[in-house]
Design a protein around this motif. Structure first.
Motif, PDB file in Angstrom:
ATOM      1  N   PHE A   1      77.059  83.279  35.959  1.00 35.42           N
ATOM      2  CA  PHE A   1      76.837  83.666  37.349  1.00 35.42           C
ATOM      3  C   PHE A   1      76.371  82.473  38.184  1.00 35.42           C
ATOM      4  CE2 PHE A   1      77.351  87.832  35.763  1.00 35.42           C
ATOM      5  CZ  PHE A   1      77.388  88.751  36.813  1.00 35.42           C
ATOM      6  N   ILE A   2      75.488  81.654  37.618  1.00 37.30           N
ATOM      7  CA  ILE A   2      75.025  80.460  38.333  1.00 37.30           C
ATOM      8  C   ILE A   2      76.159  79.455  38.465  1.00 37.30           C
ATOM      9  CG2 ILE A   2      73.482  78.457  38.169  1.00 37.30           C
ATOM     10  CD1 ILE A   2      71.409  80.282  36.878  1.00 37.30           C
ATOM     11  N   GLY A   3      77.012  79.387  37.453  1.00 34.73           N
ATOM     12  CA  GLY A   3      78.069  78.389  37.422  1.00 34.73           C
ATOM     13  C   GLY A   3      79.129  78.543  38.497  1.00 34.73           C
ATOM     14  N   ILE A   4      79.262  79.733  39.078  1.00 31.29           N
ATOM     15  CA  ILE A   4      80.256  79.920  40.133  1.00 31.29           C
ATOM     16  C   ILE A   4      79.687  79.674  41.527  1.00 31.29           C
ATOM     17  CG2 ILE A   4      81.630  81.514  38.743  1.00 31.29           C
ATOM     18  CD1 ILE A   4      80.446  83.821  40.434  1.00 31.29           C
ATOM     19  N   GLU A   5      78.416  79.295  41.587  1.00 29.91           N
ATOM     20  CA  GLU A   5      77.776  78.991  42.867  1.00 29.91           C
ATOM     21  C   GLU A   5      77.730  77.488  43.091  1.00 29.91           C
ATOM     22  OE1 GLU A   5      76.797  81.486  44.926  1.00 29.91           O
ATOM     23  OE2 GLU A   5      77.567  82.875  43.412  1.00 29.91           O
ATOM     24  N   ASP A   6      77.714  77.076  44.362  1.00 31.59           N
ATOM     25  CA  ASP A   6      77.629  75.651  44.685  1.00 31.59           C
ATOM     26  C   ASP A   6      76.240  75.095  44.362  1.00 31.59           C
ATOM     27  OD1 ASP A   6      80.263  75.580  45.596  1.00 31.59           O
ATOM     28  OD2 ASP A   6      79.676  76.141  47.635  1.00 31.59           O
ATOM     29  N   ASP A   7      75.212  75.914  44.570  1.00 27.56           N
ATOM     30  CA  ASP A   7      73.834  75.533  44.282  1.00 27.56           C
ATOM     31  C   ASP A   7      73.145  76.701  43.585  1.00 27.56           C
ATOM     32  OD1 ASP A   7      73.710  72.892  45.695  1.00 27.56           O
ATOM     33  OD2 ASP A   7      74.172  74.164  47.430  1.00 27.56           O
ATOM     34  N   PHE A   8      71.943  76.437  43.051  1.00 26.94           N
ATOM     35  CA  PHE A   8      71.198  77.512  42.400  1.00 26.94           C
ATOM     36  C   PHE A   8      70.991  78.659  43.381  1.00 26.94           C
ATOM     37  CE2 PHE A   8      67.312  79.824  41.486  1.00 26.94           C
ATOM     38  CZ  PHE A   8      67.511  80.193  40.161  1.00 26.94           C
ATOM     39  N   SER A   9      71.247  79.865  42.920  1.00 28.13           N
ATOM     40  CA  SER A   9      71.110  81.060  43.751  1.00 28.13           C
ATOM     41  C   SER A   9      70.273  82.096  43.031  1.00 28.13           C
ATOM     42  CB  SER A   9      72.499  81.636  44.085  1.00 28.13           C
ATOM     43  OG  SER A   9      72.400  82.947  44.600  1.00 28.13           O
ATOM     44  N   ALA A  10      69.127  82.430  43.614  1.00 27.49           N
ATOM     45  CA  ALA A  10      68.292  83.475  43.022  1.00 27.49           C
ATOM     46  C   ALA A  10      69.040  84.798  42.996  1.00 27.49           C
ATOM     47  CB  ALA A  10      66.992  83.615  43.816  1.00 27.49           C
ATOM     48  N   GLU A  11      69.826  85.066  44.020  1.00 28.94           N
ATOM     49  CA  GLU A  11      70.565  86.323  44.065  1.00 28.94           C
ATOM     50  C   GLU A  11      71.603  86.392  42.950  1.00 28.94           C
ATOM     51  OE1 GLU A  11      72.684  89.348  47.229  1.00 28.94           O
ATOM     52  OE2 GLU A  11      72.021  87.375  47.891  1.00 28.94           O
ATOM     53  N   ALA A  12      72.194  85.246  42.591  1.00 23.15           N
ATOM     54  CA  ALA A  12      73.144  85.233  41.473  1.00 23.15           C
ATOM     55  C   ALA A  12      72.446  85.601  40.172  1.00 23.15           C
ATOM     56  CB  ALA A  12      73.799  83.858  41.356  1.00 23.15           C
ATOM     57  N   VAL A  13      71.228  85.103  39.966  1.00 21.85           N
ATOM     58  CA  VAL A  13      70.457  85.448  38.768  1.00 21.85           C
ATOM     59  C   VAL A  13      70.130  86.937  38.769  1.00 21.85           C
ATOM     60  CG1 VAL A  13      68.325  85.047  37.481  1.00 21.85           C
ATOM     61  CG2 VAL A  13      69.487  83.132  38.589  1.00 21.85           C
ATOM     62  N   VAL A  14      69.694  87.447  39.910  1.00 21.26           N
ATOM     63  CA  VAL A  14      69.365  88.871  40.016  1.00 21.26           C
ATOM     64  C   VAL A  14      70.592  89.728  39.731  1.00 21.26           C
ATOM     65  CG1 VAL A  14      68.639  90.688  41.609  1.00 21.26           C
ATOM     66  CG2 VAL A  14      67.424  88.504  41.573  1.00 21.26           C
ATOM     67  N   ASP A  15      71.735  89.324  40.262  1.00 17.01           N
ATOM     68  CA  ASP A  15      72.960  90.083  40.005  1.00 17.01           C
ATOM     69  C   ASP A  15      73.352  90.029  38.528  1.00 17.01           C
ATOM     70  OD1 ASP A  15      73.255  90.997  42.558  1.00 17.01           O
ATOM     71  OD2 ASP A  15      74.912  89.675  43.110  1.00 17.01           O
ATOM     72  N   ALA A  16      73.169  88.879  37.892  1.00 12.63           N
ATOM     73  CA  ALA A  16      73.482  88.758  36.464  1.00 12.63           C
ATOM     74  C   ALA A  16      72.617  89.709  35.644  1.00 12.63           C
ATOM     75  CB  ALA A  16      73.282  87.318  35.993  1.00 12.63           C
ATOM     76  N   VAL A  17      71.320  89.688  35.893  1.00 12.78           N
ATOM     77  CA  VAL A  17      70.388  90.550  35.159  1.00 12.78           C
ATOM     78  C   VAL A  17      70.682  92.019  35.459  1.00 12.78           C
ATOM     79  CG1 VAL A  17      67.961  91.180  34.839  1.00 12.78           C
ATOM     80  CG2 VAL A  17      68.605  88.772  35.117  1.00 12.78           C
ATOM     81  N   SER A  18      70.872  92.326  36.721  1.00 12.00           N
ATOM     82  CA  SER A  18      71.082  93.723  37.122  1.00 12.00           C
ATOM     83  C   SER A  18      72.397  94.269  36.581  1.00 12.00           C
ATOM     84  CB  SER A  18      71.045  93.843  38.650  1.00 12.00           C
ATOM     85  OG  SER A  18      69.794  93.452  39.162  1.00 12.00           O
ATOM     86  N   TYR A  19      73.457  93.470  36.661  1.00  9.37           N
ATOM     87  CA  TYR A  19      74.751  93.914  36.154  1.00  9.37           C
ATOM     88  C   TYR A  19      74.664  94.194  34.653  1.00  9.37           C
ATOM     89  CZ  TYR A  19      79.804  94.082  35.324  1.00  9.37           C
ATOM     90  OH  TYR A  19      81.065  94.480  34.976  1.00  9.37           O
ATOM     91  N   TYR A  20      74.053  93.288  33.934  1.00 10.07           N
ATOM     92  CA  TYR A  20      73.896  93.447  32.479  1.00 10.07           C
ATOM     93  C   TYR A  20      73.090  94.698  32.158  1.00 10.07           C
ATOM     94  CZ  TYR A  20      72.678  92.102  27.658  1.00 10.07           C
ATOM     95  OH  TYR A  20      72.509  92.068  26.293  1.00 10.07           O
ATOM     96  N   ASN A  21      71.981  94.875  32.855  1.00  7.23           N
ATOM     97  CA  ASN A  21      71.117  96.015  32.583  1.00  7.23           C
ATOM     98  C   ASN A  21      71.759  97.338  32.992  1.00  7.23           C
ATOM     99  OD1 ASN A  21      69.127  94.446  31.466  1.00  7.23           O
ATOM    100  ND2 ASN A  21      67.908  94.302  33.342  1.00  7.23           N
ATOM    101  N   LEU A  22      72.477  97.337  34.097  1.00  3.59           N
ATOM    102  CA  LEU A  22      73.171  98.540  34.522  1.00  3.59           C
ATOM    103  C   LEU A  22      74.300  98.900  33.556  1.00  3.59           C
ATOM    104  CD1 LEU A  22      73.212  97.815  38.339  1.00  3.59           C
ATOM    105  CD2 LEU A  22      72.223  99.865  37.294  1.00  3.59           C
TER     106      LEU A  22
END
Length: 261
Positions: free
Chosen positions: A199-220
């Motif tokens: 999820f971080i790798g598809i962003e130009d810079d570090f994105s907290a929202e990308a991390v949140v989406d990764a965790v949330s998607y996995y948990n959901l």
């Protein structure tokens, strides 16, 4: 473009220096979501891989002296190429080898995110921990642990547990999705670290929202997997989880339970 759709379109290559016990599970989970994992074990290909990789995950779960040399080499290559590194200090605090390895790697290389369970991260923060092995037994507030690790290293910190917490320079975000069966299978946290790298790798810079989406998607997806089972149990849960990672889409993230974003 929505984040899951973007990930599947770009299929980011993530180099995984990870726990030998969970390589198959990690690779299958990443392929299911649409990423392209490579489980490298050769230091001489570090520069070539980092030329084309989107991110690197380094997990010390089954580290030995030879693997530590590999970690140093590939982390150096990632830093030179400006590729994000997700670092997972599995079992930190359980042995002096794990402590020394982690401290050395973090002192010599720049990482984008430190991710671990409550026991590991509490110990990493400098506080006392009752950690035994690689499983967390801590009841301390994950948000407080995440802040403590961030303050020590000035690096975004993700602490997993019943409540997951991400600390960055902008504050702390807490996430409340997931299922108890995630704690009953080997490598659940290791796969999450690799997915977060994608999820971080598809962003130009570090994105907290990308991390949140990764965790949330996995948990959901874990919640959906358990809901598909008449008698939820660890063995069948693994296959259902892989299926949900593959079948679910961005719409699933509408159900994420997050505070502080």
């Amino acid at each position: 473009m929505k984040r899951i759709e973007k990930l599947r379109t770009e299929s980011p290559l993530v180099v995984c220096i990870t726990n030998d016990v969970v390589k198959n599970f990690t690779a299958n989970g990443m392929l299911a979501i649409g990423a392209s994992p490579i489980m490298s074990g050769e230091i001489s290909e570090a520069e070539d891989l980092m030329n084309v990789a989107s991110a690197l995950v380094v997990n010390i779960g089954t580290a030995d002296h030879a693997k530590v040399a590999l970690m140093h080499g590939i982390m150096s290559a990632a830093n030179e190429k400006g590729k994000p590194i997700i670092f997972d200090p599995v079992g930190y605090g359980a042995s002096s080898f794990r402590v020394n390895t982690t401290e050395d790697l973090l002192s010599r290389h720049e990482v984008s995110l430190i991710k671990g369970n409550g026991g590991e991260m509490l110990a990493l923060s400098g506080a006392k921990s009752s950690l035994k092995g690689v499983d967390s037994t801590e009841q301390t507030d994950t948000a407080e642990i995440a802040k403590a690790v961030y303050n020590r290293f000035n690096v975004p910190a993700l602490v997993t547990g019943k409540v997951d917490a991400l600390a960055t320079e902008d504050g702390v975000i807490t996430m409340f999705n997931g299922h108890s069966l995630q704690g009953k299978i080997t490598g659940s946290g290791c796969l999450l670290g690799a997915l977060t790298a994608a999820f971080i790798g598809i962003e130009d810079d570090f994105s907290a929202e990308a991390v949140v989406d990764a965790v949330s998607y996995y948990n959901l997806c874990a919640e959906c997997a358990a809901a598909q089972m008449n008698r939820p149990a660890p063995g069948n849960f693994i296959s259902h989880l892989i299926d949900e990672l593959y079948l679910s889409e961005d719409a699933l993230l509408l159900d994420r339970n997050v505070k502080g974003l």
